[in-house]
Scaffold this motif. Sequence first.
Motif, PDB file in Angstrom:
ATOM      1  N   GLY A   1       1.018  -1.086   0.032  1.00 50.60           N
ATOM      2  CA  GLY A   1       0.148   0.001  -0.042  1.00 50.60           C
ATOM      3  C   GLY A   1       0.949   1.359   0.134  1.00 50.60           C
ATOM      4  N   VAL A   2       0.634   2.241  -0.872  1.00 52.00           N
ATOM      5  CA  VAL A   2       1.173   3.367  -1.045  1.00 52.00           C
ATOM      6  C   VAL A   2       0.271   4.436  -1.378  1.00 52.00           C
ATOM      7  CG1 VAL A   2       3.056   4.771  -2.200  1.00 52.00           C
ATOM      8  CG2 VAL A   2       3.389   2.002  -1.883  1.00 52.00           C
ATOM      9  N   ILE A   3       0.616   5.720  -0.781  1.00 58.21           N
ATOM     10  CA  ILE A   3      -0.252   7.176  -1.040  1.00 58.21           C
ATOM     11  C   ILE A   3       0.906   7.821  -1.883  1.00 58.21           C
ATOM     12  CG2 ILE A   3      -1.156   9.105  -0.226  1.00 58.21           C
ATOM     13  CD1 ILE A   3      -2.131   7.533   2.188  1.00 58.21           C
ATOM     14  N   PHE A   4       0.254   8.343  -2.926  1.00 57.42           N
ATOM     15  CA  PHE A   4       1.362   9.187  -3.949  1.00 57.42           C
ATOM     16  C   PHE A   4       0.585  10.530  -3.732  1.00 57.42           C
ATOM     17  CE2 PHE A   4       2.306   4.992  -5.421  1.00 57.42           C
ATOM     18  CZ  PHE A   4       3.407   5.037  -5.984  1.00 57.42           C
ATOM     19  N   LEU A   5       1.349  11.646  -3.769  1.00 59.32           N
ATOM     20  CA  LEU A   5       0.626  13.047  -3.388  1.00 59.32           C
ATOM     21  C   LEU A   5       1.334  14.055  -4.316  1.00 59.32           C
ATOM     22  CD1 LEU A   5       0.270  13.705   0.392  1.00 59.32           C
ATOM     23  CD2 LEU A   5      -1.560  12.969  -1.273  1.00 59.32           C
ATOM     24  N   ALA A   6       0.799  14.634  -5.134  1.00 58.52           N
ATOM     25  CA  ALA A   6       1.336  15.859  -5.925  1.00 58.52           C
ATOM     26  C   ALA A   6       1.359  16.825  -4.937  1.00 58.52           C
ATOM     27  CB  ALA A   6       0.297  16.027  -7.402  1.00 58.52           C
ATOM     28  N   THR A   7       2.138  17.735  -5.160  1.00 58.89           N
ATOM     29  CA  THR A   7       2.573  18.872  -4.043  1.00 58.89           C
ATOM     30  C   THR A   7       3.152  20.061  -4.913  1.00 58.89           C
ATOM     31  OG1 THR A   7       4.816  18.315  -3.101  1.00 58.89           O
ATOM     32  CG2 THR A   7       2.979  17.225  -2.051  1.00 58.89           C
ATOM     33  N   CYS A   8       2.796  21.349  -4.387  1.00 53.51           N
ATOM     34  CA  CYS A   8       3.441  22.531  -4.877  1.00 53.51           C
ATOM     35  C   CYS A   8       3.695  23.435  -3.779  1.00 53.51           C
ATOM     36  CB  CYS A   8       2.626  22.972  -6.026  1.00 53.51           C
ATOM     37  SG  CYS A   8       1.068  23.785  -5.390  1.00 53.51           S
ATOM     38  N   ASN A   9       4.728  24.203  -4.119  1.00 56.01           N
ATOM     39  CA  ASN A   9       5.114  25.309  -3.123  1.00 56.01           C
ATOM     40  C   ASN A   9       4.591  26.746  -3.838  1.00 56.01           C
ATOM     41  OD1 ASN A   9       6.303  27.402  -1.758  1.00 56.01           O
ATOM     42  ND2 ASN A   9       7.891  25.655  -1.023  1.00 56.01           N
ATOM     43  N   VAL A  10       3.325  27.151  -3.252  1.00 58.43           N
ATOM     44  CA  VAL A  10       2.762  28.362  -3.857  1.00 58.43           C
ATOM     45  C   VAL A  10       3.495  29.619  -3.325  1.00 58.43           C
ATOM     46  CG1 VAL A  10       0.723  29.591  -3.990  1.00 58.43           C
ATOM     47  CG2 VAL A  10       0.604  27.301  -3.758  1.00 58.43           C
ATOM     48  N   TYR A  11       4.208  29.549  -2.412  1.00 60.27           N
ATOM     49  CA  TYR A  11       5.015  30.526  -1.805  1.00 60.27           C
ATOM     50  C   TYR A  11       5.988  30.807  -2.826  1.00 60.27           C
ATOM     51  CZ  TYR A  11       7.986  33.433   1.173  1.00 60.27           C
ATOM     52  OH  TYR A  11       9.146  34.506   1.398  1.00 60.27           O
ATOM     53  N   LYS A  12       6.851  29.776  -3.071  1.00 63.74           N
ATOM     54  CA  LYS A  12       8.026  29.998  -4.044  1.00 63.74           C
ATOM     55  C   LYS A  12       7.385  30.265  -5.708  1.00 63.74           C
ATOM     56  CE  LYS A  12      11.340  26.659  -1.989  1.00 63.74           C
ATOM     57  NZ  LYS A  12      11.901  25.630  -2.338  1.00 63.74           N
ATOM     58  N   LEU A  13       6.202  29.781  -5.917  1.00 61.65           N
ATOM     59  CA  LEU A  13       5.562  30.468  -7.100  1.00 61.65           C
ATOM     60  C   LEU A  13       5.412  31.611  -7.135  1.00 61.65           C
ATOM     61  CD1 LEU A  13       3.004  27.374  -8.066  1.00 61.65           C
ATOM     62  CD2 LEU A  13       5.471  27.959  -8.988  1.00 61.65           C
ATOM     63  N   ASN A  14       4.802  32.153  -6.057  1.00 60.99           N
ATOM     64  CA  ASN A  14       4.404  33.859  -5.880  1.00 60.99           C
ATOM     65  C   ASN A  14       5.631  34.448  -5.797  1.00 60.99           C
ATOM     66  OD1 ASN A  14       2.016  35.738  -5.086  1.00 60.99           O
ATOM     67  ND2 ASN A  14       3.602  35.939  -3.538  1.00 60.99           N
ATOM     68  N   GLU A  15       6.679  34.115  -5.224  1.00 56.69           N
ATOM     69  CA  GLU A  15       7.807  34.855  -5.300  1.00 56.69           C
ATOM     70  C   GLU A  15       8.353  34.880  -6.801  1.00 56.69           C
ATOM     71  OE1 GLU A  15       9.423  36.609  -2.650  1.00 56.69           O
ATOM     72  OE2 GLU A  15       7.351  36.165  -2.112  1.00 56.69           O
ATOM     73  N   ASP A  16       8.436  33.794  -7.570  1.00 54.78           N
ATOM     74  CA  ASP A  16       8.926  33.860  -8.920  1.00 54.78           C
ATOM     75  C   ASP A  16       8.007  34.856  -9.845  1.00 54.78           C
ATOM     76  OD1 ASP A  16      10.700  32.093  -8.139  1.00 54.78           O
ATOM     77  OD2 ASP A  16       9.613  30.343  -8.908  1.00 54.78           O
ATOM     78  N   ALA A  17       6.561  34.814  -9.437  1.00 56.19           N
ATOM     79  CA  ALA A  17       5.831  35.425 -10.452  1.00 56.19           C
ATOM     80  C   ALA A  17       5.899  37.106 -10.011  1.00 56.19           C
ATOM     81  CB  ALA A  17       4.295  35.132  -9.792  1.00 56.19           C
ATOM     82  N   LYS A  18       6.376  37.295  -8.546  1.00 58.41           N
ATOM     83  CA  LYS A  18       6.449  38.719  -8.322  1.00 58.41           C
ATOM     84  C   LYS A  18       7.839  39.294  -9.229  1.00 58.41           C
ATOM     85  CE  LYS A  18       6.122  38.718  -4.091  1.00 58.41           C
ATOM     86  NZ  LYS A  18       6.046  38.948  -2.587  1.00 58.41           N
ATOM     87  N   ILE A  19       8.844  38.651  -9.159  1.00 59.59           N
ATOM     88  CA  ILE A  19      10.026  38.822 -10.103  1.00 59.59           C
ATOM     89  C   ILE A  19       9.693  38.859 -11.542  1.00 59.59           C
ATOM     90  CG2 ILE A  19      12.250  37.802 -10.770  1.00 59.59           C
ATOM     91  CD1 ILE A  19      12.470  36.705  -7.936  1.00 59.59           C
ATOM     92  N   LYS A  20       8.999  38.000 -11.953  1.00 56.35           N
ATOM     93  CA  LYS A  20       8.676  38.170 -13.360  1.00 56.35           C
ATOM     94  C   LYS A  20       7.799  39.360 -13.928  1.00 56.35           C
ATOM     95  CE  LYS A  20       6.515  35.260 -17.074  1.00 56.35           C
ATOM     96  NZ  LYS A  20       6.053  34.005 -17.623  1.00 56.35           N
ATOM     97  N   LYS A  21       6.945  39.717 -12.886  1.00 55.76           N
ATOM     98  CA  LYS A  21       6.228  40.817 -12.980  1.00 55.76           C
ATOM     99  C   LYS A  21       7.041  42.020 -13.071  1.00 55.76           C
ATOM    100  CE  LYS A  21       2.619  43.673 -10.535  1.00 55.76           C
ATOM    101  NZ  LYS A  21       1.765  43.775 -11.377  1.00 55.76           N
TER     102      LYS A  21
END
Length: 378
Positions: A233-253
């Motif tokens: 038995g195994v659980i697989f989770l897809a995860t993301c770091n929204v904080y880093k995405l937001n920081e990258d988005a602000k830099i791109k902006k």
Amino acid sequence: MSYLFFKDIKQEEFDGFVKNREYCNLLQSYNWAKVKSNWDHMYTGVYRDNVLVATGLVLIKRLPLSFCMYYLPRGPIMDYKDKELVQYYFDQLKKLAQKDHCIFIKFDPAIHVNDYDSKSYNTNRYKETELYLDTFKSCNAIHLGYMTSIADTVQPRFQSNVYSYENINETLPKHTKRLIKDADRRNVQIIHGQGELLDEFSRLVELTKSRKGVPLRDKGYFKTLLENYPEGGVIFLATCNVYKLNEDAKIKKGKLEKEIAQTCENAKKKLHRLEDQLRSVDKDIKEFKEIFSEFGQENKDIAIAGILSVQYGNTCEMLYAGMDERFKKFMPQFEPLITEVTRFLGTDFYRNLSYQAIPAVPAVLFVFNLLICLASIY
């Protein structure tokens, strides 16, 4: 040849037999009875000349007035071409049923009757299908037909399978590869574990249950699965770091705003392209802000989709899945997550698997309708 029928086969011998048979199925494993703890059960089997040649996990549902029903999910496990063996097994099972005031026996063996691409549905049947049908019918079983509605069967008849390949990436369609790139672009990561991921996985399933309006299992049930299949038995989770995405988005902006300011008014096409990109980034930042309002603006990973799978024998069943709809544009579900599970098949954890089943089937469903006299009616 001499036959002997037993209703208490020991676990090691029972699982050893099922795991090494063509019709191996998780729902006929020894511990499946422990998962279905609200049913009684029997571990039936047939020995021919002192060799185990058939098994059947029989789940027993107690009914009012001391009656009951028998159900063999994806079973029994045996050579269905061996008419004499099939006849003997069900003759003995019906004798038990008579003593137990069983009103009917239902079974849905995982007989494979057709394969087709998901875009090419057809009603063809393999030639051997009729042979199997005739064998079961000779035992006075009633075939309930090739139903197409999932509501008409206990287990789904149609199952999406992903077969194990050495180089899974080379077999992926272009559409899947594109979705994986979309997920990668948003830094979606796939992690796997067991009990430590139960809370997050259960949360995702609960979101799916609310969104779809369908009854799904809860954390307690998932915990039972993992406890009874600790090695598979195994659980697989897809995860993301929204904080880093937001920081990258602000830099791109900031970079886009600077480039727009430095671009000549006459360069209309370039300005239009840059302004479109800026609007897209602003939209992302707005969505990130909404996510922060629930999860907090912290530098942490957030679970956005998950799958619970169980390996048994040479098969792997993806039993349950869930997703947070707010992250659907991250493409964490289906192709990227399932593909990662498939890649995992090649590791030391899942060894020598022939296929993994995506939640969607045996091909046939039979019922013995029994009165005390074992008259077969429907």
